[in-house]
Design a protein around this motif. Structure first.
Motif, PDB file in Angstrom:
ATOM      1  N   ILE A   1      -0.195  -9.312  -2.948  1.00  0.00           N
ATOM      2  CA  ILE A   1       0.674  -8.307  -3.567  1.00  0.00           C
ATOM      3  C   ILE A   1      -0.061  -6.976  -3.490  1.00  0.00           C
ATOM      4  O   ILE A   1      -1.235  -6.879  -3.854  1.00  0.00           O
ATOM      5  CB  ILE A   1       0.977  -8.679  -5.030  1.00  0.00           C
ATOM      6  N   LYS A   2       0.626  -5.932  -3.034  1.00  0.00           N
ATOM      7  CA  LYS A   2       0.015  -4.608  -2.900  1.00  0.00           C
ATOM      8  C   LYS A   2       0.268  -3.805  -4.171  1.00  0.00           C
ATOM      9  O   LYS A   2       1.414  -3.609  -4.576  1.00  0.00           O
ATOM     10  CB  LYS A   2       0.566  -3.873  -1.688  1.00  0.00           C
ATOM     11  N   VAL A   3      -0.815  -3.342  -4.780  1.00  0.00           N
ATOM     12  CA  VAL A   3      -0.755  -2.522  -5.992  1.00  0.00           C
ATOM     13  C   VAL A   3      -1.338  -1.161  -5.654  1.00  0.00           C
ATOM     14  O   VAL A   3      -2.486  -1.055  -5.248  1.00  0.00           O
ATOM     15  CB  VAL A   3      -1.574  -3.173  -7.137  1.00  0.00           C
ATOM     16  N   GLU A   4      -0.510  -0.129  -5.799  1.00  0.00           N
ATOM     17  CA  GLU A   4      -0.954   1.239  -5.539  1.00  0.00           C
ATOM     18  C   GLU A   4      -0.948   1.995  -6.864  1.00  0.00           C
ATOM     19  O   GLU A   4       0.058   2.011  -7.565  1.00  0.00           O
ATOM     20  CB  GLU A   4      -0.012   1.942  -4.559  1.00  0.00           C
ATOM     21  N   VAL A   5      -2.091   2.594  -7.194  1.00  0.00           N
ATOM     22  CA  VAL A   5      -2.210   3.378  -8.426  1.00  0.00           C
ATOM     23  C   VAL A   5      -2.265   4.846  -8.029  1.00  0.00           C
ATOM     24  O   VAL A   5      -3.249   5.305  -7.450  1.00  0.00           O
ATOM     25  CB  VAL A   5      -3.461   2.992  -9.237  1.00  0.00           C
ATOM     26  N   PHE A   6      -1.203   5.589  -8.320  1.00  0.00           N
ATOM     27  CA  PHE A   6      -1.136   7.011  -8.004  1.00  0.00           C
ATOM     28  C   PHE A   6      -1.697   7.793  -9.179  1.00  0.00           C
ATOM     29  O   PHE A   6      -1.299   7.572 -10.335  1.00  0.00           O
ATOM     30  CB  PHE A   6       0.305   7.428  -7.710  1.00  0.00           C
ATOM     31  N   SER A   7      -2.628   8.704  -8.873  1.00  0.00           N
ATOM     32  CA  SER A   7      -3.309   9.452  -9.928  1.00  0.00           C
ATOM     33  C   SER A   7      -3.693  10.833  -9.414  1.00  0.00           C
ATOM     34  O   SER A   7      -3.530  11.139  -8.238  1.00  0.00           O
ATOM     35  CB  SER A   7      -4.558   8.691 -10.368  1.00  0.00           C
ATOM     36  N   THR A   8      -4.208  11.645 -10.336  1.00  0.00           N
ATOM     37  CA  THR A   8      -4.794  12.934  -9.973  1.00  0.00           C
ATOM     38  C   THR A   8      -6.180  12.999 -10.608  1.00  0.00           C
ATOM     39  O   THR A   8      -6.495  12.250 -11.533  1.00  0.00           O
ATOM     40  CB  THR A   8      -3.951  14.132 -10.467  1.00  0.00           C
TER      41      THR A   8
ATOM     42  N   PRO B   1      -0.318   8.614 -14.538  1.00  0.00           N
ATOM     43  CA  PRO B   1      -0.422   7.622 -13.478  1.00  0.00           C
ATOM     44  C   PRO B   1       0.891   6.882 -13.261  1.00  0.00           C
ATOM     45  O   PRO B   1       1.682   6.720 -14.188  1.00  0.00           O
ATOM     46  CB  PRO B   1      -1.490   6.657 -14.004  1.00  0.00           C
ATOM     47  N   THR B   2       1.097   6.457 -12.032  1.00  0.00           N
ATOM     48  CA  THR B   2       2.223   5.605 -11.678  1.00  0.00           C
ATOM     49  C   THR B   2       1.673   4.445 -10.866  1.00  0.00           C
ATOM     50  O   THR B   2       0.869   4.658  -9.958  1.00  0.00           O
ATOM     51  CB  THR B   2       3.288   6.368 -10.865  1.00  0.00           C
ATOM     52  N   ILE B   3       2.113   3.244 -11.200  1.00  0.00           N
ATOM     53  CA  ILE B   3       1.693   2.054 -10.466  1.00  0.00           C
ATOM     54  C   ILE B   3       2.886   1.511  -9.691  1.00  0.00           C
ATOM     55  O   ILE B   3       3.955   1.261 -10.269  1.00  0.00           O
ATOM     56  CB  ILE B   3       1.111   0.981 -11.409  1.00  0.00           C
ATOM     57  N   VAL B   4       2.682   1.365  -8.398  1.00  0.00           N
ATOM     58  CA  VAL B   4       3.696   0.832  -7.498  1.00  0.00           C
ATOM     59  C   VAL B   4       3.238  -0.559  -7.076  1.00  0.00           C
ATOM     60  O   VAL B   4       2.094  -0.744  -6.655  1.00  0.00           O
ATOM     61  CB  VAL B   4       3.866   1.757  -6.268  1.00  0.00           C
ATOM     62  N   ILE B   5       4.137  -1.526  -7.190  1.00  0.00           N
ATOM     63  CA  ILE B   5       3.832  -2.903  -6.797  1.00  0.00           C
ATOM     64  C   ILE B   5       4.782  -3.290  -5.674  1.00  0.00           C
ATOM     65  O   ILE B   5       6.003  -3.276  -5.852  1.00  0.00           O
ATOM     66  CB  ILE B   5       3.969  -3.876  -7.984  1.00  0.00           C
TER      67      ILE B   5
ATOM     68  N   GLU C   1      -3.959  -6.816  -3.749  1.00  0.00           N
ATOM     69  CA  GLU C   1      -4.731  -5.778  -3.067  1.00  0.00           C
ATOM     70  C   GLU C   1      -4.488  -4.486  -3.848  1.00  0.00           C
ATOM     71  O   GLU C   1      -3.340  -4.093  -4.060  1.00  0.00           O
ATOM     72  CB  GLU C   1      -4.224  -5.632  -1.633  1.00  0.00           C
ATOM     73  N   VAL C   2      -5.552  -3.853  -4.303  1.00  0.00           N
ATOM     74  CA  VAL C   2      -5.432  -2.646  -5.125  1.00  0.00           C
ATOM     75  C   VAL C   2      -5.891  -1.435  -4.331  1.00  0.00           C
ATOM     76  O   VAL C   2      -6.936  -1.458  -3.689  1.00  0.00           O
ATOM     77  CB  VAL C   2      -6.273  -2.768  -6.418  1.00  0.00           C
ATOM     78  N   GLU C   3      -5.080  -0.376  -4.390  1.00  0.00           N
ATOM     79  CA  GLU C   3      -5.441   0.888  -3.743  1.00  0.00           C
ATOM     80  C   GLU C   3      -5.243   2.021  -4.745  1.00  0.00           C
ATOM     81  O   GLU C   3      -4.184   2.138  -5.356  1.00  0.00           O
ATOM     82  CB  GLU C   3      -4.567   1.121  -2.513  1.00  0.00           C
ATOM     83  N   SER C   4      -6.257   2.835  -4.898  1.00  0.00           N
ATOM     84  CA  SER C   4      -6.165   4.022  -5.736  1.00  0.00           C
ATOM     85  C   SER C   4      -5.782   5.195  -4.840  1.00  0.00           C
ATOM     86  O   SER C   4      -6.444   5.448  -3.837  1.00  0.00           O
ATOM     87  CB  SER C   4      -7.505   4.284  -6.417  1.00  0.00           C
TER      88      SER C   4
ATOM     89  N   ILE D   1      -6.250   2.983 -13.494  1.00  0.00           N
ATOM     90  CA  ILE D   1      -7.121   2.480 -12.427  1.00  0.00           C
ATOM     91  C   ILE D   1      -7.936   1.295 -12.955  1.00  0.00           C
ATOM     92  O   ILE D   1      -8.088   0.272 -12.270  1.00  0.00           O
ATOM     93  CB  ILE D   1      -8.020   3.606 -11.885  1.00  0.00           C
ATOM     94  N   ASP D   2      -8.421   1.403 -14.184  1.00  0.00           N
ATOM     95  CA  ASP D   2      -9.185   0.324 -14.800  1.00  0.00           C
ATOM     96  C   ASP D   2      -8.315  -0.924 -14.991  1.00  0.00           C
ATOM     97  O   ASP D   2      -8.768  -2.050 -14.745  1.00  0.00           O
ATOM     98  CB  ASP D   2      -9.767   0.787 -16.133  1.00  0.00           C
ATOM     99  N   ALA D   3      -7.072  -0.743 -15.418  1.00  0.00           N
ATOM    100  CA  ALA D   3      -6.154  -1.880 -15.596  1.00  0.00           C
ATOM    101  C   ALA D   3      -5.940  -2.594 -14.268  1.00  0.00           C
ATOM    102  O   ALA D   3      -5.949  -3.837 -14.208  1.00  0.00           O
ATOM    103  CB  ALA D   3      -4.825  -1.406 -16.177  1.00  0.00           C
ATOM    104  N   ALA D   4      -5.791  -1.825 -13.197  1.00  0.00           N
ATOM    105  CA  ALA D   4      -5.601  -2.429 -11.876  1.00  0.00           C
ATOM    106  C   ALA D   4      -6.856  -3.174 -11.442  1.00  0.00           C
ATOM    107  O   ALA D   4      -6.769  -4.263 -10.857  1.00  0.00           O
ATOM    108  CB  ALA D   4      -5.231  -1.357 -10.863  1.00  0.00           C
TER     109      ALA D   4
END
Length: 89
Positions: free
Chosen positions: A3-10, A62-66, A35-38, A20-23
């Motif tokens: 499963i692809k997890v993308e964490v969008f942040s600034t 932050p927004t997390i996309v799965i 699979e986690v990507e920041s 990011i820590d939760a991911a």
């Protein structure tokens, strides 16, 4: 397939490190199942990150996309994220 997890942040967001820590905690628990990507959308060396955020119509971090779907806006509790991911396994 993971499963692809993308964490969008600034870089200036005060809540993004928690997302990011939760991911990362989810990755620690679920291992190779995810699979986690920041994705830093304000990284000047990666302008494609901003375009990716626009493609998902992300308006806040932050927004997390799965797996290509916005799942969380804001930082979820690690347990909340793990629960969501486990439901997709």
């Amino acid at each position: 397939m993971a499963i692809k997890v993308e964490v969008f942040s600034t870089s200036t967001c005060p809540h993004c490190p928690a997302a990011i820590d939760a991911a990362q905690q989810a990755k620690d628990k679920l291992g190779d199942a995810i699979e986690v990507e920041s994705v830093k959308i304000d990284d000047p060396s990666n302008p494609e990150n901003r375009e990716r955020a626009m493609n998902y119509q992300i308006m806040a971090v932050p927004t997390i996309v799965i797996d290509g779907e916005v799942a969380f806006v804001g930082a979820p509790y690690p347990e909340e994220l793990v629960e969501k991911l486990e439901s997709l396994l």
